[in-house]
Design an enzyme around this catalytic site. Sequence first.
Site, PDB file in Angstrom:
ATOM      1  N   GLY A  14      86.325  51.207 -12.465  1.00  0.00           N
ATOM      2  CA  GLY A  14      85.001  50.934 -13.024  1.00  0.00           C
ATOM      3  C   GLY A  14      84.959  50.953 -14.531  1.00  0.00           C
ATOM      4  CE  LYS A  17      91.791  47.518 -12.601  1.00  0.00           C
ATOM      5  NZ  LYS A  17      91.726  46.735 -11.370  1.00  0.00           N
ATOM      6  CG  ASP A  71      86.314  41.821 -11.044  1.00  0.00           C
ATOM      7  OD1 ASP A  71      85.468  41.905 -11.961  1.00  0.00           O
ATOM      8  OD2 ASP A  71      86.959  42.791 -10.615  1.00  0.00           O
ATOM      9  CE  LYS A 188      91.336  67.178 -25.381  1.00  0.00           C
ATOM     10  NZ  LYS A 188      92.331  67.918 -26.191  1.00  0.00           N
ATOM     11  CB  THR A 192      96.347  57.114 -21.951  1.00  0.00           C
ATOM     12  OG1 THR A 192      94.962  56.861 -22.039  1.00  0.00           O
ATOM     13  CG2 THR A 192      97.128  55.849 -22.287  1.00  0.00           C
ATOM     14  CB  CYS A 379      70.721  30.876   0.122  1.00  0.00           C
ATOM     15  SG  CYS A 379      71.772  30.581   1.551  1.00  0.00           S
ATOM     16  CG  MET A 382      65.092  25.837   0.983  1.00  0.00           C
ATOM     17  SD  MET A 382      66.351  24.565   1.209  1.00  0.00           S
ATOM     18  CE  MET A 382      66.599  24.659   2.988  1.00  0.00           C
ATOM     19  CD  GLN A 383      67.774  30.141   5.613  1.00  0.00           C
ATOM     20  OE1 GLN A 383      67.572  31.277   6.036  1.00  0.00           O
ATOM     21  NE2 GLN A 383      68.957  29.545   5.714  1.00  0.00           N
ATOM     22  CG  HIS A 505      74.581  30.846  -2.780  1.00  0.00           C
ATOM     23  ND1 HIS A 505      73.754  31.933  -2.939  1.00  0.00           N
ATOM     24  CD2 HIS A 505      74.799  30.721  -1.451  1.00  0.00           C
ATOM     25  CE1 HIS A 505      73.493  32.463  -1.750  1.00  0.00           C
ATOM     26  NE2 HIS A 505      74.108  31.738  -0.826  1.00  0.00           N
ATOM     27  CD  GLU A 507      73.770  32.200  -6.508  1.00  0.00           C
ATOM     28  OE1 GLU A 507      73.154  31.120  -6.472  1.00  0.00           O
ATOM     29  OE2 GLU A 507      73.841  32.978  -5.530  1.00  0.00           O
TER      30      GLU A 507
END
Length: 529
Positions: A14, A17, A71, A188, A192, A379, A382-383, A505, A507
Site C-alpha cells: 500500500g 508500488k 493497477d 529509519k 529498507t 452499466c 443505464m439499466q 464502461h 471510464e
Amino acid sequence: MTKFIFVTGGVVSGIGKGISAASIGRLLKERGLSVFMQKFDPYLNVDPGTMSPFQHGEVFVTKDGAETDLDLGHYERFIDEELTKRASITTGKVYSKVIAKERRGDYNGATVQVIPHITNEIKNAVYKAAKESSADVVITEIGGTVGDIESLPFLEAIRQIHSENKKEDVLFVHTVLVPNIPGSDELKTKPTQHSFKELMSNGIKTDVIIIRSNGVVTEDLREKISLFCDVPVDAIVQSKNVDLIYEVPLVFHKQGLDDYILKELGLTNQPPSEKKWQKMVERFKDLDKEVTIGLVGKYVGLHDAYLSVYQALQDAGCENGAKLNLRWIDAEEVEEDINVLKGLDGIIVPGGFGSRGTEGMILTSKFARENNVAYFGICYGMQIALIDVARNKLGLKDANSTEIDPETNNPIIDLLENQKDIKNLGGTLRLGNYECSIEKDTLASKLYGEDKIFERHRHRYEFNNDFRGQIRSAGVEFSGINEDNDLVEIIELKDHPFFIACQFHPEFKSRPTKVHPLFDGFIKAALTK
Ligand code: GLN
C-alpha cells in the site's frame, strides 16, 4: 530487443508500488520508447472478477475482456496504451495452466514442480508479453511484498530472467517505506536494509530503490541506504506524498530517474522528455472553477471500488478548467432522504451488482430526470434509468431487472439468452470490447463525433428488446446499438438537457491526456447548469 524492468515491493504494502511502476512507464514513453506493462498478483483466484469490491476495489477490464487488478487502470492512464490479458497474471492462472498441461500429458512423465514448471510458466508470461507487444520495454510489477510465501515463485522466475539475459537488458526496482518515528522525527532505514537482504536471499540484487516517506530524505540518508544496500546514491529516489498522483512521474524525473534507468539499460540515445504529461499536470494546478458531482452507488465507503470513474471525472473536470468536488452518496441514503441529491451539478450512477441500494438508484434517476440535473449512467446506471422510465413514465409499477426481482411481470432488464444456463460465475460475464453503432443526430453522436465505436463491457444483464417500443414512446432514444446482437448500448432522453447512459464502461478508456467524450460532455453539461 525488449528490455525488462521488474518492480518489487518491500516493508509494507500500500505504498504506491503500482503508481511508481506506472510512473516509470510514463517517463520512458516520454523519452520515445514503447512500453507494455503487466502485473503479477500472487493470490490463488484466477482473476479478481469474482471478488467483492470491498476486498479488491475496482475490477479493471482490458479490451480483450480480462478482469484485472485496478493497477492496470493506472498503467493505461499513465502510459496511454490499451493493454491485453497478457498484462494480468495470477497464481491461479499459472497453476490452472500447468495443471491442464499435466492432465493433457504434456510433461512426458516428469514430476511437475514449482521449479521449473511453475516458474517456466511465469517466465513465459513475461516473454510472451514482450513478443506480442513488441514493446521496447516491458515493466512487470510483482504484487505483494517481498517475504510473502505466495510471491516466491514469481521472484524466482524474475531471478532466472535476469540470469538468462544480458545484464543491460534487465533492471530491478525495489519500492520501500522509510518510516518516520513520531516524537524523535527520525527517518529509519532499517526496514529498507532488511527488505534488501530478503530480496538478496531470493537471488535478486535491486538496481534502483524508490523510497516512500513523508519525511525529508536527506543526502545523508541516501548515502546510508547506498552503503547498506549496495546501490549508487543516484539510484535512490524519493516518492514523496503528492496531492495528485499524476505528479509522481515529474517527482521522479526531477531526481533523474529516467536518465538513470536509460543509462542502466544501455539506451543512451533517447530524446529529452516530451513534457506532454507535465503540461497536463500544470493544468491541474490552474483550475478556477469547481464542479460538484454526486456519485450514487452501493460501495461508496470504499472509493477504490470506483477508481477509474473517479479518475475520469477528475480528468474531465481538469479538461474543462474545473476542480472536481465529488460527493460520495450511499444509494441506501437516497431511499431514506431524497434531499441528499440537492445542490449537485451532475449525478453519476456507476456500475454495480445485486439488489442492495437499487431502489435508491432508481429514485436518483427519477430525481435527475424530473429536475433537469445532468445524469450519466454507466452499466447498472443505464439499466436503473430504464427501470425508472418504465415505472414512472409508463406506469409499469413492478418493472425491474430480473437480477433484482426474478419474478417481475415487467422484466425491463433481463439475462441474455446465452447467459441463462451458465454455471460458473468466473469469467462468464459479457466482457471486453464490443462494437456500437451510433444513431445520427443524437447527443451520443454529437459527443463521440463518430458513427462506430468500441467500448469495454462487464455485465450479465441487458435491456429487454421486447420493451423497445414502449420505452421509446416514453421519450427514450436508443442512440447506440450493437448491431451484431441487436443490443442496446446507449440511451438518452430527448426532452432533457443532458441525460445519457451506456451499457459499457467508458471510464476504462478515459485518459488524463485524452478525456473520454462522454465524461467530457457530462462535466460540460454539469458546468452549464
Ligand atoms: N449488474 C448488472 C449486470 O450484470 C450491471 C453490471 C455492471 O454495472 N457492471 O448486468
